[in-house]
Motif scaffolding. Sequence first.
Motif, PDB file in Angstrom:
ATOM      1  N   VAL A 113      69.365  34.864  40.866  1.00  0.00           N
ATOM      2  CA  VAL A 113      69.033  33.847  39.870  1.00  0.00           C
ATOM      3  C   VAL A 113      70.314  33.491  39.121  1.00  0.00           C
ATOM      4  N   THR A 119      72.576  32.089  36.072  1.00  0.00           N
ATOM      5  CA  THR A 119      72.390  32.138  34.617  1.00  0.00           C
ATOM      6  C   THR A 119      73.554  31.453  33.919  1.00  0.00           C
ATOM      7  N   LEU A 137      64.759  27.178  34.101  1.00  0.00           N
ATOM      8  CA  LEU A 137      64.058  27.791  32.986  1.00  0.00           C
ATOM      9  C   LEU A 137      64.942  27.775  31.753  1.00  0.00           C
ATOM     10  N   PHE A 166      65.421  29.408  28.224  1.00  0.00           N
ATOM     11  CA  PHE A 166      64.955  30.655  27.623  1.00  0.00           C
ATOM     12  C   PHE A 166      65.788  30.953  26.384  1.00  0.00           C
ATOM     13  N   LYS A 210      66.370  25.421  23.016  1.00  0.00           N
ATOM     14  CA  LYS A 210      65.913  25.364  24.405  1.00  0.00           C
ATOM     15  C   LYS A 210      65.079  24.111  24.674  1.00  0.00           C
ATOM     16  N   MET A 256      68.517  29.894  35.097  1.00  0.00           N
ATOM     17  CA  MET A 256      68.006  30.279  33.793  1.00  0.00           C
ATOM     18  C   MET A 256      69.057  29.915  32.747  1.00  0.00           C
ATOM     19  N   LEU A 311      68.774  37.558  30.381  1.00  0.00           N
ATOM     20  CA  LEU A 311      69.589  36.856  31.362  1.00  0.00           C
ATOM     21  C   LEU A 311      70.316  37.836  32.279  1.00  0.00           C
ATOM     22  N   ALA A 354      67.868  38.992  34.740  1.00  0.00           N
ATOM     23  CA  ALA A 354      67.569  37.942  35.716  1.00  0.00           C
ATOM     24  C   ALA A 354      68.638  37.863  36.794  1.00  0.00           C
TER      25      ALA A 354
END
Length: 418
Positions: free
Chosen positions: A18, A20, A94, A96, A103, A340, A359, A362
């Motif tokens: 993922v 970030t 996403l 977050f 956000k 993310m 994060l 993730a």
Amino acid sequence: MPSTNRPEWTRASAGIPVDTVVRINGGTPGARQDIQTSRNRVSVVRPGSLQPKPEDEYDVTFVYGAEAANSDIHERSISPLIRKFIEGYNVCVLAFGATGSGKTTTLEGGRGKDRRGSSDGDGLVHLAIDELFELVHGKAVTVGEAVAKRRRMPSSKGFDFFVESSFVEVYNEQCHDLYSKGASVASNLPVLEDVTEGYLVTGLSTKASKNSEEFRTAFNTGRANRDTQMMDLGSVHERTAAIFTISLSQYAPAAVHGEEDRIMMSKLTFVDMPGAEMLGMDPEVLRLREGVQLNKSLLAFSLVLRRLAQEGSSEFVGYDDAVLTRLLSDALGGNCLALMIGTVRQGDWESSSTTLRQLTTARGARNYPIINHSRARGLVHKLRFRLMNVMVSCISQIGSVTLTVWQMHGLKDLQEYC
């Protein structure tokens, strides 16, 4: 038995992590500057300290400072994903962070919020919509020219595409259709597992659009329907997730004899997550104060991330624990490219640390994205059906089977679908 002489890389099944990134919010005037950054590292300085501790330093792919505009984030982080989306990959973005860290403004922008029927807006969603239509129209021209050049006879059917969207809000484990108006917005729509599409919200309305202006208007109408009322425990908005999904279907004709027509269906999802500050509280205290349901999706999301990040772990990943994790099962460890965006605010070190820890977790999760052409989708469909069949068989053995999913498809006998 596999050959022991085979190279190790032939057994590899490592997915894609993922991605970030972090966006810094300058905070209120005079706020303590407790966040230090470099190109791909964020450090948080605790109160009473002058330098960050090693455990308060977090690596990310890229850091956007307080001076960065949404257009900067789009150009560097979102635009490459839009191109992958048009290539046939599923994509999820996403947002977050803690309430007030920016956000929602990152995704929705600051313009056009209260103007129903307007196409105005400068959020990442608006910018993505513009680029999507620009690229897909360009692809139609490119494919058409390639087909015309390589074929002796004009094609009976040229490149075609269809774009539609849905907009759902998840609050207190209930799904609300943001494309509906009036009292129907508050309706509770069930989430079921579909043989073809996986988890979906049944009864959710969709809007088809022919151009970016129509799409922007649809999105603005939906976001104007988001719940902003105040409850005893605070704003509803702080505890809701908003999921905006764009579905793209493409038909590309074969250019020469021997090739096959290509059909692809992919999804681009933007998720405005609930306020991350709740994760900084003791879960038991949070449940006692606000009940079991209210923050269930956020807590389940955090738990799913932790389990996915545990490399080599055989621990079960509980997507079914909450509505949000069911709807994000592809984005979390599934068939999807995921980004993310963590939003942190100067002067709020505790919530910033909570966001950055999530994060970091993730980054350890792995996804397995594929190009969603018709054959690949057919194979996934077949495997999903086999898995669901096994699940139904196991549940039926303990005498508590429910056939809701199968009845949804009008199946009297599971073998009909084989």
